[in-house]
Design a protein around this motif. Structure first.
Motif, PDB file in Angstrom:
ATOM      1  N   ILE A   1       0.866  -1.180   0.000  1.00  0.00           N
ATOM      2  CA  ILE A   1       0.000   0.000   0.000  1.00  0.00           C
ATOM      3  C   ILE A   1       0.903   1.230   0.000  1.00  0.00           C
ATOM      4  CG2 ILE A   1      -1.798   1.242   1.261  1.00  0.00           C
ATOM      5  CD1 ILE A   1      -2.594  -1.428   2.505  1.00  0.00           C
ATOM      6  N   ALA A   2       0.666   2.116  -0.932  1.00  0.00           N
ATOM      7  CA  ALA A   2       1.493   3.322  -1.072  1.00  0.00           C
ATOM      8  C   ALA A   2       1.053   4.381  -0.063  1.00  0.00           C
ATOM      9  CB  ALA A   2       1.414   3.857  -2.496  1.00  0.00           C
ATOM     10  N   ALA A   3       1.287   4.087   1.186  1.00  0.00           N
ATOM     11  CA  ALA A   3       0.955   5.026   2.269  1.00  0.00           C
ATOM     12  C   ALA A   3       1.810   4.680   3.486  1.00  0.00           C
ATOM     13  CB  ALA A   3      -0.531   4.947   2.620  1.00  0.00           C
ATOM     14  N   PRO A   4       2.098   5.657   4.325  1.00  0.00           N
ATOM     15  CA  PRO A   4       2.886   5.362   5.531  1.00  0.00           C
ATOM     16  C   PRO A   4       2.182   4.360   6.441  1.00  0.00           C
ATOM     17  CG  PRO A   4       2.780   7.733   5.136  1.00  0.00           C
ATOM     18  CD  PRO A   4       1.814   7.106   4.192  1.00  0.00           C
ATOM     19  N   ARG A   5       2.963   3.651   7.235  1.00  0.00           N
ATOM     20  CA  ARG A   5       2.413   2.623   8.103  1.00  0.00           C
ATOM     21  C   ARG A   5       1.410   3.194   9.104  1.00  0.00           C
ATOM     22  NH1 ARG A   5       6.277  -1.203  11.743  1.00  0.00           N
ATOM     23  NH2 ARG A   5       6.786   0.828  12.652  1.00  0.00           N
ATOM     24  N   SER A   6       1.662   4.393   9.624  1.00  0.00           N
ATOM     25  CA  SER A   6       0.736   4.978  10.586  1.00  0.00           C
ATOM     26  C   SER A   6      -0.624   5.244   9.960  1.00  0.00           C
ATOM     27  CB  SER A   6       1.328   6.284  11.136  1.00  0.00           C
ATOM     28  OG  SER A   6       1.577   7.212  10.085  1.00  0.00           O
ATOM     29  N   VAL A   7      -0.636   5.642   8.675  1.00  0.00           N
ATOM     30  CA  VAL A   7      -1.908   5.896   7.989  1.00  0.00           C
ATOM     31  C   VAL A   7      -2.659   4.588   7.769  1.00  0.00           C
ATOM     32  CG1 VAL A   7      -2.951   6.784   5.864  1.00  0.00           C
ATOM     33  CG2 VAL A   7      -1.021   7.988   6.913  1.00  0.00           C
TER      34      VAL A   7
ATOM     35  N   PHE B   1      -9.188  -0.885  -0.176  1.00  0.00           N
ATOM     36  CA  PHE B   1      -8.535  -0.340   1.019  1.00  0.00           C
ATOM     37  C   PHE B   1      -7.278   0.450   0.642  1.00  0.00           C
ATOM     38  CE2 PHE B   1      -5.568  -0.723   4.624  1.00  0.00           C
ATOM     39  CZ  PHE B   1      -6.322  -0.157   5.635  1.00  0.00           C
ATOM     40  N   ALA B   2      -6.463  -0.065  -0.300  1.00  0.00           N
ATOM     41  CA  ALA B   2      -5.254   0.632  -0.727  1.00  0.00           C
ATOM     42  C   ALA B   2      -5.598   1.975  -1.358  1.00  0.00           C
ATOM     43  CB  ALA B   2      -4.468  -0.234  -1.705  1.00  0.00           C
ATOM     44  N   ALA B   3      -6.682   2.010  -2.166  1.00  0.00           N
ATOM     45  CA  ALA B   3      -7.084   3.275  -2.783  1.00  0.00           C
ATOM     46  C   ALA B   3      -7.493   4.292  -1.709  1.00  0.00           C
ATOM     47  CB  ALA B   3      -8.231   3.030  -3.758  1.00  0.00           C
ATOM     48  N   GLU B   4      -8.208   3.820  -0.684  1.00  0.00           N
ATOM     49  CA  GLU B   4      -8.606   4.719   0.409  1.00  0.00           C
ATOM     50  C   GLU B   4      -7.368   5.297   1.117  1.00  0.00           C
ATOM     51  OE1 GLU B   4     -11.491   5.682   1.949  1.00  0.00           O
ATOM     52  OE2 GLU B   4     -12.997   4.686   0.704  1.00  0.00           O
ATOM     53  N   MET B   5      -6.393   4.424   1.387  1.00  0.00           N
ATOM     54  CA  MET B   5      -5.209   4.881   2.115  1.00  0.00           C
ATOM     55  C   MET B   5      -4.369   5.849   1.281  1.00  0.00           C
ATOM     56  SD  MET B   5      -5.437   3.624   5.106  1.00  0.00           S
ATOM     57  CE  MET B   5      -7.184   4.047   4.827  1.00  0.00           C
ATOM     58  N   GLU B   6      -4.255   5.596  -0.025  1.00  0.00           N
ATOM     59  CA  GLU B   6      -3.486   6.494  -0.873  1.00  0.00           C
ATOM     60  C   GLU B   6      -4.131   7.872  -0.931  1.00  0.00           C
ATOM     61  OE1 GLU B   6      -3.092   4.510  -4.578  1.00  0.00           O
ATOM     62  OE2 GLU B   6      -1.844   2.893  -3.781  1.00  0.00           O
ATOM     63  N   GLN B   7      -5.468   7.921  -0.994  1.00  0.00           N
ATOM     64  CA  GLN B   7      -6.158   9.202  -0.995  1.00  0.00           C
ATOM     65  C   GLN B   7      -5.943   9.940   0.333  1.00  0.00           C
ATOM     66  OE1 GLN B   7     -10.286   8.554  -1.975  1.00  0.00           O
ATOM     67  NE2 GLN B   7      -9.845   7.838  -4.061  1.00  0.00           N
ATOM     68  N   ARG B   8      -6.020   9.165   1.429  1.00  0.00           N
ATOM     69  CA  ARG B   8      -5.834   9.798   2.736  1.00  0.00           C
ATOM     70  C   ARG B   8      -4.403  10.325   2.886  1.00  0.00           C
ATOM     71  NH1 ARG B   8      -7.887   7.094   8.325  1.00  0.00           N
ATOM     72  NH2 ARG B   8      -9.845   7.458   7.180  1.00  0.00           N
ATOM     73  N   ALA B   9      -3.420   9.563   2.411  1.00  0.00           N
ATOM     74  CA  ALA B   9      -2.035  10.026   2.518  1.00  0.00           C
ATOM     75  C   ALA B   9      -1.791  11.258   1.662  1.00  0.00           C
ATOM     76  CB  ALA B   9      -1.068   8.913   2.112  1.00  0.00           C
TER      77      ALA B   9
ATOM     78  N   LEU C   1       1.952  -5.221   9.633  1.00  0.00           N
ATOM     79  CA  LEU C   1       2.353  -4.100   8.774  1.00  0.00           C
ATOM     80  C   LEU C   1       3.868  -3.911   8.875  1.00  0.00           C
ATOM     81  CD1 LEU C   1      -0.439  -1.522   9.701  1.00  0.00           C
ATOM     82  CD2 LEU C   1      -0.446  -3.208   7.851  1.00  0.00           C
ATOM     83  N   VAL C   2       4.519  -3.814   7.701  1.00  0.00           N
ATOM     84  CA  VAL C   2       5.972  -3.635   7.639  1.00  0.00           C
ATOM     85  C   VAL C   2       6.259  -2.422   6.765  1.00  0.00           C
ATOM     86  CG1 VAL C   2       8.183  -4.668   6.995  1.00  0.00           C
ATOM     87  CG2 VAL C   2       6.348  -6.102   7.912  1.00  0.00           C
ATOM     88  N   GLU C   3       7.099  -1.529   7.248  1.00  0.00           N
ATOM     89  CA  GLU C   3       7.459  -0.356   6.452  1.00  0.00           C
ATOM     90  C   GLU C   3       8.264  -0.789   5.231  1.00  0.00           C
ATOM     91  OE1 GLU C   3       9.522   2.324   8.992  1.00  0.00           O
ATOM     92  OE2 GLU C   3       7.696   3.110   9.933  1.00  0.00           O
ATOM     93  N   ASP C   4       7.968  -0.158   4.076  1.00  0.00           N
ATOM     94  CA  ASP C   4       8.637  -0.468   2.819  1.00  0.00           C
ATOM     95  C   ASP C   4       8.894   0.844   2.085  1.00  0.00           C
ATOM     96  OD1 ASP C   4       9.729  -1.854   0.668  1.00  0.00           O
ATOM     97  OD2 ASP C   4       7.788  -2.071  -0.326  1.00  0.00           O
ATOM     98  N   GLY C   5       9.998   1.494   2.440  1.00  0.00           N
ATOM     99  CA  GLY C   5      10.269   2.798   1.842  1.00  0.00           C
ATOM    100  C   GLY C   5       9.218   3.801   2.287  1.00  0.00           C
TER     101      GLY C   5
END
Length: 264
Positions: A9-15, A140-148, A96-100
């Motif tokens: 997911i292209a968003a920070p782990r906290s998001v 879910f990934a689309a929601e998180m990318e929009q939020r980030a 959840l694991v941070e990836d860049g």
């Protein structure tokens, strides 16, 4: 039934963690979810309409969160009943694991199915479950990318401005008083004392000692003329500033006698 998978997911782990605990985000992401309400910090109720092969049913159930380790992992478990269609019960471990600048979401699902759903065959049920999972993570990934993207970027820390060195104190010259040169003017010839024309300074005269006041003299008698007395010749006054002649003569005689005594 068991199923594992991983999605980036292209968003920070906290998001992503906040989204997994947001009922509204989960409701929009679960395929066929009609309602989803949070009844406590770790419990939710939901109704989902699902179709597996020829069987279509509405399931109502309860979801519980446990093993919370924000923002890294948790366990979600629940049970849903679809009436005559059967029931579903199970849980999933999410990590959840941070990836860049993104996040890798790992999940492992274990579920049990009963009733008419169990009679459809494991292959059909597995295929339907995987499709629903793919749909869920895509939404879910689309929601998180929009939020980030909507989250305000952190303000950059302003670099510390260089501090200009304080100006050196101006040196104020202190005038040093210089004594004026004393000019000695030689006296003019007119001001010099003339020793040739200087008058001799008289020698101090002895002052007679004051004696007792004379007694009142008796009334004078008529003067009787006395015969004139002879005046003796004045004695030789000693020379001022040296020895008398008598002393010089005596000294010469003594010197002559001493010389005669030494050389005869």
């Amino acid at each position: 039934m068991e199923m594992t998978g991983e999605h980036r997911i292209a968003a920070p782990r906290s998001v992503v963690w906040e989204g997994l605990n947001d009922p509204e985000v989960l409701r929009r992401s679960i395929p066929g979810c009609d309602t989803l309400e949070k009844t406590s910090p770790t419990e939710m109720t939901a109704t989902v309409t699902a179709k597996v092969g020829p069987v279509k049913a509405s399931f109502g159930g309860q979801v519980t969160l446990s093993n919370l380790n924000p923002p890294e992992s948790y366990t979600i478990s629940g049970e849903g009943k679809g009436g005559a269609a059967g029931f579903a019960k199970g849980g999933a471990d999410v990590k959840l694991v941070e990836d860049g600048d993104g996040t890798l979401l790992h999940y492992a699902v274990k579920a049990n199915i009963g009733g008419k759903l169990a009679q459809l065959g494991a292959r059909l049920i597995d295929g339907t479950a995987r499709k629903m999972a793919d749909d869920f993570f895509t939404r879910f990934a689309a929601e998180m990318e929009q939020r980030a993207a909507a989250a305000p970027a952190p303000a950059p820390t302003p670099a510390a401005e260089p501090v200009a060195p304080a100006p050196a104190a101006a040196e104020i010259p202190i005038p040093i008083p210089v004594p004026a040169e004393t000019v000695v003017t030689p006296p003019s010839p007119a001001d010099a004392p003339s020793f040739a024309t200087a008058e001799p300074i008289p020698a101090p005269q002895p002052v007679p000692a004051a004696g007792p006041a004379p007694a009142a003299a008796p009334a004078p008698k008529p003067a009787v003329a006395a015969p004139p007395r002879p005046v003796p010749p004045p004695a030789a006054e000693p020379s001022r500033g040296g020895l008398s002649p008598a002393v010089w003569i005596t000294a010469l005689v003594v010197i002559v006698l001493v010389l005669l005594y030494l050389y005869l």
